[in-house]
Design a protein around this motif. Structure first.
Motif, mmCIF file in Angstrom:
data_model
loop_
_atom_site.group_PDB
_atom_site.id
_atom_site.type_symbol
_atom_site.label_atom_id
_atom_site.label_comp_id
_atom_site.label_asym_id
_atom_site.label_seq_id
_atom_site.Cartn_x
_atom_site.Cartn_y
_atom_site.Cartn_z
ATOM 1 N N THR H 18 0.832 -1.201 0.000
ATOM 2 C CA THR H 18 0.000 0.000 0.000
ATOM 3 C C THR H 18 0.866 1.249 0.000
ATOM 4 O O THR H 18 0.637 2.189 -0.775
ATOM 5 N N THR H 19 1.879 1.282 0.848
ATOM 6 C CA THR H 19 2.747 2.450 0.859
ATOM 7 C C THR H 19 3.573 2.519 -0.416
ATOM 8 O O THR H 19 3.696 3.575 -1.044
ATOM 9 N N GLY H 20 4.132 1.388 -0.817
ATOM 10 C CA GLY H 20 4.985 1.383 -2.005
ATOM 11 C C GLY H 20 4.248 1.844 -3.255
ATOM 12 O O GLY H 20 4.731 2.691 -4.019
ATOM 13 N N GLY J 16 12.141 -5.343 0.743
ATOM 14 C CA GLY J 16 12.865 -5.075 -0.490
ATOM 15 C C GLY J 16 11.996 -4.433 -1.550
ATOM 16 O O GLY J 16 12.352 -3.425 -2.159
ATOM 17 N N ILE J 17 10.817 -4.990 -1.737
ATOM 18 C CA ILE J 17 9.953 -4.483 -2.808
ATOM 19 C C ILE J 17 9.461 -3.075 -2.497
ATOM 20 O O ILE J 17 9.396 -2.219 -3.373
ATOM 21 N N THR J 18 9.125 -2.829 -1.236
ATOM 22 C CA THR J 18 8.608 -1.504 -0.896
ATOM 23 C C THR J 18 9.638 -0.438 -1.218
ATOM 24 O O THR J 18 9.315 0.597 -1.825
ATOM 25 N N THR J 19 10.870 -0.661 -0.838
ATOM 26 C CA THR J 19 11.893 0.337 -1.162
ATOM 27 C C THR J 19 12.167 0.367 -2.661
ATOM 28 O O THR J 19 12.241 1.440 -3.266
ATOM 29 N N ILE J 67 10.855 8.613 1.379
ATOM 30 C CA ILE J 67 11.227 8.317 2.763
ATOM 31 C C ILE J 67 10.131 7.544 3.473
ATOM 32 O O ILE J 67 10.416 6.680 4.307
ATOM 33 N N TYR J 68 8.850 7.824 3.170
ATOM 34 C CA TYR J 68 7.781 6.987 3.735
ATOM 35 C C TYR J 68 8.073 5.522 3.429
ATOM 36 O O TYR J 68 7.944 4.656 4.292
ATOM 37 N N CYS J 69 8.415 5.234 2.188
ATOM 38 C CA CYS J 69 8.663 3.841 1.803
ATOM 39 C C CYS J 69 9.872 3.275 2.531
ATOM 40 O O CYS J 69 9.847 2.132 3.001
ATOM 41 N N PHE J 70 10.923 4.066 2.636
ATOM 42 C CA PHE J 70 12.122 3.603 3.313
ATOM 43 C C PHE J 70 11.813 3.347 4.792
ATOM 44 O O PHE J 70 12.293 2.361 5.377
ATOM 45 N N VAL J 71 10.961 4.212 5.376
ATOM 46 C CA VAL J 71 10.587 4.044 6.777
ATOM 47 C C VAL J 71 9.816 2.742 6.972
ATOM 48 O O VAL J 71 10.102 1.956 7.879
ATOM 49 N N VAL J 72 8.822 2.511 6.107
ATOM 50 C CA VAL J 72 8.074 1.260 6.229
ATOM 51 C C VAL J 72 9.019 0.077 6.091
ATOM 52 O O VAL J 72 8.918 -0.919 6.820
ATOM 53 N N SER J 73 9.982 0.205 5.190
ATOM 54 C CA SER J 73 10.920 -0.874 4.966
ATOM 55 C C SER J 73 11.780 -1.132 6.198
ATOM 56 O O SER J 73 11.983 -2.286 6.602
ATOM 57 N N MET J 74 12.271 -0.073 6.801
ATOM 58 C CA MET J 74 13.090 -0.223 8.004
ATOM 59 C C MET J 74 12.269 -0.777 9.164
ATOM 60 O O MET J 74 12.733 -1.634 9.919
ATOM 61 N N ILE J 75 10.984 -0.291 9.309
ATOM 62 C CA ILE J 75 10.112 -0.842 10.358
ATOM 63 C C ILE J 75 9.959 -2.344 10.181
ATOM 64 O O ILE J 75 10.027 -3.111 11.143
ATOM 65 N N ILE L 62 18.887 12.642 -6.549
ATOM 66 C CA ILE L 62 18.366 11.486 -7.294
ATOM 67 C C ILE L 62 19.166 10.233 -6.949
ATOM 68 O O ILE L 62 18.609 9.166 -6.689
ATOM 69 N N GLU L 63 20.490 10.390 -6.921
ATOM 70 C CA GLU L 63 21.332 9.245 -6.571
ATOM 71 C C GLU L 63 20.942 8.687 -5.208
ATOM 72 O O GLU L 63 21.059 7.484 -4.970
ATOM 73 N N SER L 64 20.451 9.583 -4.298
ATOM 74 C CA SER L 64 20.114 9.117 -2.950
ATOM 75 C C SER L 64 19.046 8.025 -2.992
ATOM 76 O O SER L 64 19.078 7.102 -2.185
ATOM 77 N N THR L 65 18.078 8.117 -3.909
ATOM 78 C CA THR L 65 17.070 7.045 -3.935
ATOM 79 C C THR L 65 17.679 5.734 -4.413
ATOM 80 O O THR L 65 17.299 4.663 -3.948
ATOM 81 N N ALA L 66 18.636 5.811 -5.341
ATOM 82 C CA ALA L 66 19.307 4.573 -5.754
ATOM 83 C C ALA L 66 20.094 3.992 -4.588
ATOM 84 O O ALA L 66 20.190 2.774 -4.419
ATOM 85 N N ILE L 67 20.634 4.888 -3.765
ATOM 86 C CA ILE L 67 21.442 4.417 -2.645
ATOM 87 C C ILE L 67 20.565 3.786 -1.576
ATOM 88 O O ILE L 67 20.966 2.812 -0.930
ATOM 89 N N TYR L 68 19.339 4.316 -1.355
ATOM 90 C CA TYR L 68 18.424 3.635 -0.429
ATOM 91 C C TYR L 68 18.278 2.172 -0.835
ATOM 92 O O TYR L 68 18.325 1.271 0.006
ATOM 93 N N CYS L 69 18.064 1.941 -2.113
ATOM 94 C CA CYS L 69 17.862 0.570 -2.581
ATOM 95 C C CYS L 69 19.124 -0.270 -2.382
ATOM 96 O O CYS L 69 19.055 -1.425 -1.955
ATOM 97 N N PHE L 70 20.264 0.315 -2.700
ATOM 98 C CA PHE L 70 21.516 -0.412 -2.548
ATOM 99 C C PHE L 70 21.748 -0.736 -1.069
ATOM 100 O O PHE L 70 22.218 -1.838 -0.728
ATOM 101 N N VAL L 71 21.376 0.209 -0.186
ATOM 102 C CA VAL L 71 21.538 -0.012 1.248
ATOM 103 C C VAL L 71 20.663 -1.163 1.717
ATOM 104 O O VAL L 71 21.116 -2.063 2.422
ATOM 105 N N VAL L 72 19.382 -1.130 1.308
ATOM 106 C CA VAL L 72 18.505 -2.235 1.698
ATOM 107 C C VAL L 72 19.082 -3.555 1.199
ATOM 108 O O VAL L 72 19.069 -4.569 1.897
ATOM 109 N N SER L 73 19.630 -3.519 -0.014
ATOM 110 C CA SER L 73 20.178 -4.724 -0.602
ATOM 111 C C SER L 73 21.377 -5.239 0.204
ATOM 112 O O SER L 73 21.485 -6.440 0.491
#
Lengths: 89, 89, 89, 89, 89, 89, 89, 89, 89, 89, 89, 89, 89, 89
Positions: H18-20, J16-19, J67-75, L62-73
């Motif tokens: 939902t958020t994504g 993973g998918i949310t982010t 950031i909402y998505c990243f937050v949900v992901s971290m939660i 913009i790069e920051s959003t790619a980095i969020y994904c790389f971080v989660v990964s």
């Protein structure tokens, strides 16, 4: 399902899909070429000979890709080596 | 399901889909050609003979791809070699 | 499921989809042709005869692809050789 | 599931989808034609008679493809030969 | 699942989807027509009568396809012949 | 799963999807109409009365398709004949 | 899975998807309206009152479709008649 | 899988999706509004007050749809009535 | 299904799809090149030699990708090493 | 699979998918805003202060949805209430 | 299915798809380059040498990606290390 | 499959997909920004300082959003709490 | 299927798809760059040195992404550590 | 399938897909940047230094996202912690 049924089944499906799918884009493409030819004729009526000749050569080459698909389709229906091998056993 | 049912089933489905799918893009394409022809007529009314003639030749070639699909569809319904083989047994 | 049910089932589904899918693009295409015809009429009111005549010929050819689909659909509902064979047994 | 349930089920689904899908593109197409007609009227108010007449003929032909789908849908609900055959047994 | 459950289930799903899907494109289409009408009004305020009248006729025809879908949906919920047959047994 | 669970399940899913899907395109469509209205206002401030009135009539008709979906959704949640029949047994 | 789990499961999923999907297009649509409003303001600063007022009325109507989805979502979470019936047993 | 696992599982998935999904289009939409605002500022620097104010009101309304999704997501994680009911048993 | 059936089945399907899919985009691409060539001829009739020659070289290279697909398709039908190995056992 | 495995599995996938999904469109959107800002700077170098300021406020709001998505992901990874409940048992 | 059949099967499918898919976009891309070259020739006939030379270098590099796919496809059919290992056992 | 295998499997898949998917759109977006920056430089060479500075700030965001994904990964591969919990048992 | 078959199978499929998919977009991209280069040459023949040099540097970088995919594909076919480990046992 | 096979399998697939998918859009994006750079060079040959420098910085940042994907892919093939853990047991 025995082998004969399976081979017949996939031959039918593949023949239909190959023609159905493979004729879509040549049709689009010929429509585009014809449309542009009409536009060019309206813009430069004096060059109608060259335009018409180039159009027909182009349509022939585009049609050739549709014909490849139709040929594969006909081979699968009427000259299918796998089917011949299976029913020969 | 026995062989007869399977072959009949896939023949019906393939026949329907081949025509349904294969007629979509020729229709689009003819619409494009006709639309451009009308535009050209409005722009250059004097060249209406050449435009109309080129349009009809083009429509005939586009229609041919729709007819390939219709032909495959009719072959699958009324002259299907696999069906004939199966019911002959 | 016995054979009769299966054949009836796929006939119904295919008939519906063939018409439903096959009528989509002719509709789009006719809309495009009509829209361009209106535009041409507004641009060149004097050529309204040629434009209208070409439009109607074009609409007839586009409609023909929709009619192929409708014909296949009607054949599958009311003159289906596979269904006739199955219920004849 | 017995035969009656299956036939009823696919008839309902197909009827709904045929109308639902088949009405999408005529709607788009009519919207396009109407929108272009309004544009033409604003551009050439004097030709409003020809434009309106051509628009209505065009809308009628586009509507016809939506009606094919609606007809197939009604046939499947109220005059379905497969359903009649099954419940007659 | 027994027959009653199955028929009820597909009737609910189909009714929902038919309306949900079938109302999408008329909405798009009406939006397009209205948007173009507003543009035409801004461009040619003097022809507002013709424009408004043509707009309303067009909207009525577009709305008709949405209503076909709504009608099929209501038939499936409140006048479903398959459901009546099943619960009559 | 027993019948009650199944019917409840599909009613919930269908109600949600019908509203979710069916509200997408009216929203798009209203956005388009509003955007074009703003553009027309900037272009022809003197015709603001006609523009605003036509906009509101158009928005009402577009909103009507969203309301069809909402109505079907509410019927499925609060006045569902299939659910009433099942729990009445 | 027993009935309670199933109903809870589909309620959660449907509630999420309805809001998630149903809020997508209103967002797009509002963005379009706002963007066009800004463009109109830059083009015609004197009409800022009419533009702003029309924008807000339009945003309210677009927002209403998002709210329909949110309402259905909240009903499914906090006032779900199917859930109440199931846990009442 | 027992009930607790199932409910937990679908809550997690739905919250994420939902958020994504729900944040995608507001982001697009805000980007569009901001981009157009920058364009308007470059075109009409004198109206920067009105443009900025309208932009912020618009961004707030667009953000609201993203917040609906985030709220539903948080409800599903931290205030989920179905989860509370299940673990209370 | 034994090995022979499986290999025959996937060979048929792959041969059909490779040609069907692989001929789509060359057709589009040739249509684009032809259309642009016609446009260039109308614009610069004096350069018709260079244009025609470049067009034919380009069409040959585009056709080559369609031929790669046709070649793979023919190899799979008439010179398939896996099929030969299997039937040799 | 026991409960712990299931919950861990869906938490990983959803995080993973949310982010991954939720960062796509903010990225697009920021690129659009930056691109338009550069265009505006080239067109109106004197307004670079207002443009830069508005750009940064806009980027901040767009980034908020990512950031909402990243937050949900971290939660879901580090503060997941369902996971805590399960492993507490 | 034994190992030999499986390896043969996936080799056939992958070989077909790799060529079928991998030749699509080079074809598009070459068509685009050729079309633009024709346009450039019509616009600047004097630079035909530079244009033709750059075109051929570009076509060679684009063709190279199609050839990578064809090479992988040929390796999978005629020099497949996994197949060799399996049949060597 | 035991728990360890499952967790390892989904961690690998999710890590790959998150980076693969999450890097697509930032790449598009940076390309757009760079392309527009080059265009702006060609149009207004005197403002190259402001343009370059704004470009680099924008690319960083913009790069920051790619980095969020790389971080989660990377978290999922090297600091995965679920994996640590499972192998600790 | 035993481990060797599985690993061989996924290696073949992945190798094919990685090259097939990964070469699509570089091809598109090179086509775009070449097309634009031809356009620039026609527009500014005097700068042909700079244009050609920049084009070749750009093509090299774009080709590099296609080569990453080809490299991964070759590693999976001829230097696959998982395959080596499995057959070493 | 035992754990080793499963982990090897998903590692291969994920490595291939991550590179295949993750290289698509950087390629597109670089093509766009290069194309626009060529256009800018033709338009403003005097600024070729600034344009080339900005282009190379931009290409480096875009290439970085492709490299993230390639890195994840290489980690999964040659430095995969899950694989090491599994084969260490």
């Amino acid at each position: 399902m025995d082998s004969i049924t399976v081979i017949a089944m996939v031959s039918i499906i593949t023949a239909g899909i190959t023609t159905g799918v493979g004729c879509m884009f040549p049709a689009i493409s010929e429509g585009k070429a014809v449309a542009r030819a009409l536009e060019s004729l309206a813009q430069q009526p004096d060059a109608s000979d060259t335009i018409t000749r180039t159009l027909f050569v182009g349509l022939a080459m585009i049609e050739s890709t549709a014909i490849y698909c139709f040929v594969v389709s006909m081979i699968l229906i009427f000259a299918n080596p796998f089917w011949n091998y299976i029913i020969a056993q």
